[in-house]
Design a protein around this motif. Sequence first.
Motif, PDB file in Angstrom:
ATOM      1  N   SER A   1       0.742  -1.199   0.013  1.00 48.86           N
ATOM      2  CA  SER A   1       0.164  -0.036   0.071  1.00 48.86           C
ATOM      3  C   SER A   1       0.862   0.996  -0.001  1.00 48.86           C
ATOM      4  O   SER A   1       0.379   2.319  -0.541  1.00 48.86           O
ATOM      5  N   GLU A   2       1.974   1.257   0.545  1.00 51.64           N
ATOM      6  CA  GLU A   2       3.106   2.309   0.591  1.00 51.64           C
ATOM      7  C   GLU A   2       3.445   2.519  -0.904  1.00 51.64           C
ATOM      8  O   GLU A   2       3.286   3.908  -1.170  1.00 51.64           O
TER       9      GLU A   2
ATOM     10  N   ALA B   1       0.432   4.268  -2.878  1.00 48.96           N
ATOM     11  CA  ALA B   1       0.212   5.524  -2.337  1.00 48.96           C
ATOM     12  C   ALA B   1       1.217   6.371  -3.117  1.00 48.96           C
ATOM     13  O   ALA B   1       0.872   7.470  -3.716  1.00 48.96           O
TER      14      ALA B   1
ATOM     15  N   GLY C   1      -0.036   9.185  -6.273  1.00 47.68           N
ATOM     16  CA  GLY C   1       0.215  10.465  -6.098  1.00 47.68           C
ATOM     17  C   GLY C   1       0.828  11.304  -7.079  1.00 47.68           C
ATOM     18  O   GLY C   1       0.453  12.511  -7.255  1.00 47.68           O
TER      19      GLY C   1
END
Lengths: 49, 331
Positions: B35-36, B39, B43
């Motif tokens: 998930s890091e 993200a 972005g």
Amino acid sequence: MRAIVRAVRQAAAAVSVAAAVVTALRLRGRVAAPMQFGGWRRLSGPGLR
Amino acid sequence: MRVAVLGAGAVGARVARQLLASDSVDQVLLRDVSSERLARSAGSIGDRVVIEHHPFPATLDADAVVVASPRGTQLAAVEEAISAGLPAVLVSDGLAETVAILRLDRAARDAGIPVLVGAGFAPGLTCVLVAHGMSWFDEVDEIHVYKMGAGGPACALVHHRALSRFSYDWRDDAWTRRPGGSGRELCWFPEPVGPRDCYRAALADPVLLHHAFPGVGRITSRMAATRRDRLTAPMPMLTPTHVEGGTGAVRVELRGRRGTAQETLVLGAAERPAVGAAVVAATAIEWVLDGRVSVGGMAGLAEAVEPVGFLGELADRGLATEIFEGDGAGS
């Protein structure tokens, strides 16, 4: 007998040092590349030639 | 159109960015177990990207799939795409996994979808360069592929392991197994890479090129490596990999007959491998969506795309192809 053992030790030490130096040189060293004849050109035109 | 990109690493995130930048798709579905990483990638891509992290939904809601996940996860991803009836493009570089994926040819044909295997920098761009080079000759006897550099951490791991595995070269109607790290050859890559020592390694290019050109008598591949690479190849990676490698390059060499003369042709390209792979994969999936890919089932890029048009589109995206004009080469 002691002289023979000392000689063997010295020979082993010399071989070890030589091997270490050669290994370091082979890992670190770069031989100069031979001359390149010609060069790269970007492909262009409708047929990419 | 909606394209699912599996893997949000150095290649996957760039594929998503390329697809959205060219407006060829309406939305990108970006999947990753981290998930890091999702993200961070999402972005920088924009608002037309939808992210999905583990555990993933049971169905893949897209019109086509780009598999840019690490080695070891791609076979399952292709099986999922085939069972969902979705055309797929794979940025695969592991030899064993590529062979396993090619064995799904019957399933892909039965599903009536194209699956483009090895649509990255190498294999991928190398295959298209070979396909383009074939048009220079009346008959090609030998194809030799060379690559230098690695993309993200997953690519660097494949690169590291390839030197300690057996390489497979096609020679005299049979596969010849040779130890990785043997067969040193000094090769000139396009600038700024220049001359590098190249060695045999477990690379997928010969398998894909033999699939496309079964009549060529000799197909080999090598990758650039240092003495330190060869020494440490059998060990686990002792230091963490870089987030992304520097400028890499590919080079293909074809030897054959034109008229009555024996000739050699050398084509290449230099780019950061993850950037090059993303450009090739994004262009390939656009061709699939446009119906410009003529094959059904498993195929490498060499047999799936028209090389001049494809290389022209890569050049428009900044990935230029070069020819080496040396003594007698390319003349």
